[in-house]
Design a protein around this motif. Structure first.
Motif, PDB file in Angstrom:
ATOM      1  N   SER A 236     -29.180  15.375 -13.150  1.00  0.00           N
ATOM      2  CA  SER A 236     -28.497  14.830 -14.323  1.00  0.00           C
ATOM      3  C   SER A 236     -27.216  15.599 -14.646  1.00  0.00           C
ATOM      4  CB  SER A 236     -29.437  14.854 -15.535  1.00  0.00           C
ATOM      5  OG  SER A 236     -29.871  16.169 -15.813  1.00  0.00           O
ATOM      6  N   GLU A 237     -27.122  16.859 -14.198  1.00  0.00           N
ATOM      7  CA  GLU A 237     -25.916  17.645 -14.440  1.00  0.00           C
ATOM      8  C   GLU A 237     -24.683  17.042 -13.777  1.00  0.00           C
ATOM      9  OE1 GLU A 237     -28.831  18.753 -13.639  1.00  0.00           O
ATOM     10  OE2 GLU A 237     -29.322  20.655 -14.603  1.00  0.00           O
ATOM     11  N   ARG A 238     -24.865  16.145 -12.827  1.00  0.00           N
ATOM     12  CA  ARG A 238     -23.736  15.514 -12.144  1.00  0.00           C
ATOM     13  C   ARG A 238     -23.105  14.385 -12.971  1.00  0.00           C
ATOM     14  NH1 ARG A 238     -23.247  16.410  -6.585  1.00  0.00           N
ATOM     15  NH2 ARG A 238     -24.895  17.678  -5.659  1.00  0.00           N
ATOM     16  N   LEU A 239     -23.742  14.020 -14.058  1.00  0.00           N
ATOM     17  CA  LEU A 239     -23.197  12.963 -14.901  1.00  0.00           C
ATOM     18  C   LEU A 239     -21.890  13.407 -15.553  1.00  0.00           C
ATOM     19  CD1 LEU A 239     -26.507  11.848 -16.625  1.00  0.00           C
ATOM     20  CD2 LEU A 239     -24.988  10.314 -15.328  1.00  0.00           C
ATOM     21  N   PRO A 240     -21.037  12.456 -15.915  1.00  0.00           N
ATOM     22  CA  PRO A 240     -19.825  12.810 -16.664  1.00  0.00           C
ATOM     23  C   PRO A 240     -20.172  13.473 -17.994  1.00  0.00           C
ATOM     24  CG  PRO A 240     -19.701  10.558 -15.832  1.00  0.00           C
ATOM     25  CD  PRO A 240     -21.102  11.020 -15.590  1.00  0.00           C
ATOM     26  N   ASP A 241     -19.223  14.198 -18.550  1.00  0.00           N
ATOM     27  CA  ASP A 241     -19.470  14.942 -19.778  1.00  0.00           C
ATOM     28  C   ASP A 241     -19.831  14.043 -20.957  1.00  0.00           C
ATOM     29  OD1 ASP A 241     -19.040  17.331 -18.531  1.00  0.00           O
ATOM     30  OD2 ASP A 241     -16.928  17.473 -19.102  1.00  0.00           O
ATOM     31  N   PHE A 243     -22.030  12.026 -21.135  1.00  0.00           N
ATOM     32  CA  PHE A 243     -23.486  11.941 -21.207  1.00  0.00           C
ATOM     33  C   PHE A 243     -24.093  13.325 -21.430  1.00  0.00           C
ATOM     34  CE2 PHE A 243     -22.337   8.286 -18.460  1.00  0.00           C
ATOM     35  CZ  PHE A 243     -22.795   7.269 -19.284  1.00  0.00           C
ATOM     36  N   GLY A 244     -23.512  14.082 -22.320  1.00  0.00           N
ATOM     37  CA  GLY A 244     -23.955  15.453 -22.551  1.00  0.00           C
ATOM     38  C   GLY A 244     -25.408  15.562 -22.950  1.00  0.00           C
ATOM     39  N   ALA A 245     -25.925  14.607 -23.722  1.00  0.00           N
ATOM     40  CA  ALA A 245     -27.322  14.658 -24.163  1.00  0.00           C
ATOM     41  C   ALA A 245     -28.283  14.339 -23.031  1.00  0.00           C
ATOM     42  CB  ALA A 245     -27.541  13.687 -25.318  1.00  0.00           C
ATOM     43  N   SER A 246     -27.787  13.718 -21.952  1.00  0.00           N
ATOM     44  CA  SER A 246     -28.613  13.444 -20.772  1.00  0.00           C
ATOM     45  C   SER A 246     -28.551  14.583 -19.761  1.00  0.00           C
ATOM     46  CB  SER A 246     -28.151  12.151 -20.080  1.00  0.00           C
ATOM     47  OG  SER A 246     -28.389  11.019 -20.870  1.00  0.00           O
ATOM     48  N   LYS A 247     -27.463  15.334 -19.755  1.00  0.00           N
ATOM     49  CA  LYS A 247     -27.234  16.345 -18.737  1.00  0.00           C
ATOM     50  C   LYS A 247     -28.145  17.563 -18.911  1.00  0.00           C
ATOM     51  CE  LYS A 247     -22.799  17.306 -18.025  1.00  0.00           C
ATOM     52  NZ  LYS A 247     -22.427  17.073 -16.609  1.00  0.00           N
ATOM     53  N   GLN A 248     -28.397  17.959 -20.150  1.00  0.00           N
ATOM     54  CA  GLN A 248     -29.173  19.158 -20.422  1.00  0.00           C
ATOM     55  C   GLN A 248     -30.341  18.834 -21.340  1.00  0.00           C
ATOM     56  OE1 GLN A 248     -28.685  22.199 -19.163  1.00  0.00           O
ATOM     57  NE2 GLN A 248     -26.852  21.665 -18.011  1.00  0.00           N
ATOM     58  N   PRO A 249     -31.480  19.509 -21.163  1.00  0.00           N
ATOM     59  CA  PRO A 249     -32.654  19.215 -22.009  1.00  0.00           C
ATOM     60  C   PRO A 249     -32.482  19.773 -23.410  1.00  0.00           C
ATOM     61  CG  PRO A 249     -33.147  21.034 -20.557  1.00  0.00           C
ATOM     62  CD  PRO A 249     -31.777  20.538 -20.151  1.00  0.00           C
ATOM     63  N   LEU A 250     -32.942  19.046 -24.394  1.00  0.00           N
ATOM     64  CA  LEU A 250     -32.905  19.515 -25.773  1.00  0.00           C
ATOM     65  C   LEU A 250     -34.199  20.183 -26.179  1.00  0.00           C
ATOM     66  CD1 LEU A 250     -31.126  16.493 -27.486  1.00  0.00           C
ATOM     67  CD2 LEU A 250     -30.129  18.597 -26.605  1.00  0.00           C
TER      68      LEU A 250
END
Length: 267
Positions: A236-241, A243-250
């Motif tokens: 998921s880190e490869r997503l564009p910025d 999608f910040g809430a998808s890139k890193q776990p909350l």
């Protein structure tokens, strides 16, 4: 089992109507709540780059209604087979014991995960994609309203492994139903663009957001095992910025920042 009760009182039409009503109630309640919490009330915190497209939302809802009604029709023969005793479902845990219940549920997940990976991957190629799966991928930026936006044959094909397993292996009837209810809730959750799960072996929201954005990655259902084994895994880190809430776990310890990845097709 609930199917027998509905059938004895209302016949096959009762099964059809009840299945369609349950699907619509779950969809509109859960999808609307998720959309309001993340995409409206919490937009500034979770999804600041999101811009509402009412035409896309209406399209997703229409396809979901079509898919839910179509699935109610397609699953009706399965329900009638269950009513008439062709499935080896049992009605009391004590018939096989708790250990068997756990093993049968885990085996069902393993069987379904394997089948769904290959079915989903097949749906991304050739005429199957153009005929069926393209309708779901019209919604490149996922929202909860797009979670059920499938051609009925598409979504039924991806649920078929659960029916096949229950036809072969004796299952506790409420566990069989629970698998379907959970799979529907899971589908809603992985379309909300907000990743809570920190575990990389889970096909979490970030994985599925990447699937929508890049198309040819992350075909798994609950896990990433087959994607990793077959070279179709995309972090998921490869997503564009955006999608910040998808890139890193909350939830849990944040993942370390990854080095700049090699661009994927579609970036």
């Amino acid at each position: 089992m609930i199917y027998q009760g509905l059938h004895s009182h209302y016949g096959w039409t009762g099964l059809l109507v009840a299945t369609a009503l349950f699907g619509h109630l779950l969809y509109f309640t859960a999808a609307s709540l998720s959309y309001y919490v993340y995409f409206v009330l919490g937009r500034d915190r979770f999804l600041p780059a999101y811009r509402e497209d009412r035409k896309k939302i209406r399209g997703a809802i229409l396809w979901s209604v079509y898919g839910l009604v179509g699935n109610a029709v397609l699953v009706l023969p399965v329900q009638l087979l269950i009513v008439h005793g062709y499935f080896p479902l049992y009605h009391a845990i004590g018939e096989h014991g708790v250990a068997y219940l756990i093993i049968s549920c885990v085996s069902a997940l393993v069987f379904a995960e394997t089948c769904i990976y290959w079915i989903h991957r097949a749906l991304h190629f050739g005429f199957l994609y153009r005929l069926l799966h393209v309708h779901h991928h019209r919604f490149r930026e996922p929202t909860p309203y797009a979670a059920f936006a499938f051609h009925p044959l598409d979504s039924f094909a991806q649920s078929l492994p659960y029916h096949v397993y229950a036809l072969i292996v004796p299952m506790y009837d409420w566990a069989y139903l629970a698998l379907f209810a959970f799979s529907m809730l899971w589908s809603l959750m992985i379309h909300d663009q907000v990743r809570w799960v920190p575990f990389r072996f889970i096909n979490h929201t970030g994985c599925h957001t990447a699937h929508h954005w890049y198309y040819h990655y992350n075909y798994g259902n609950y896990f990433t095992f087959w994607d990793r084994l077959c070279g179709t895994y995309c972090e998921s880190e490869r997503l564009p910025d955006r999608f910040g809430a998808s890139k890193q776990p909350l939830l849990g310890r944040p993942l370390a920042q990854s080095p700049e990845p090699t661009p994927l097709p579609g970036e």
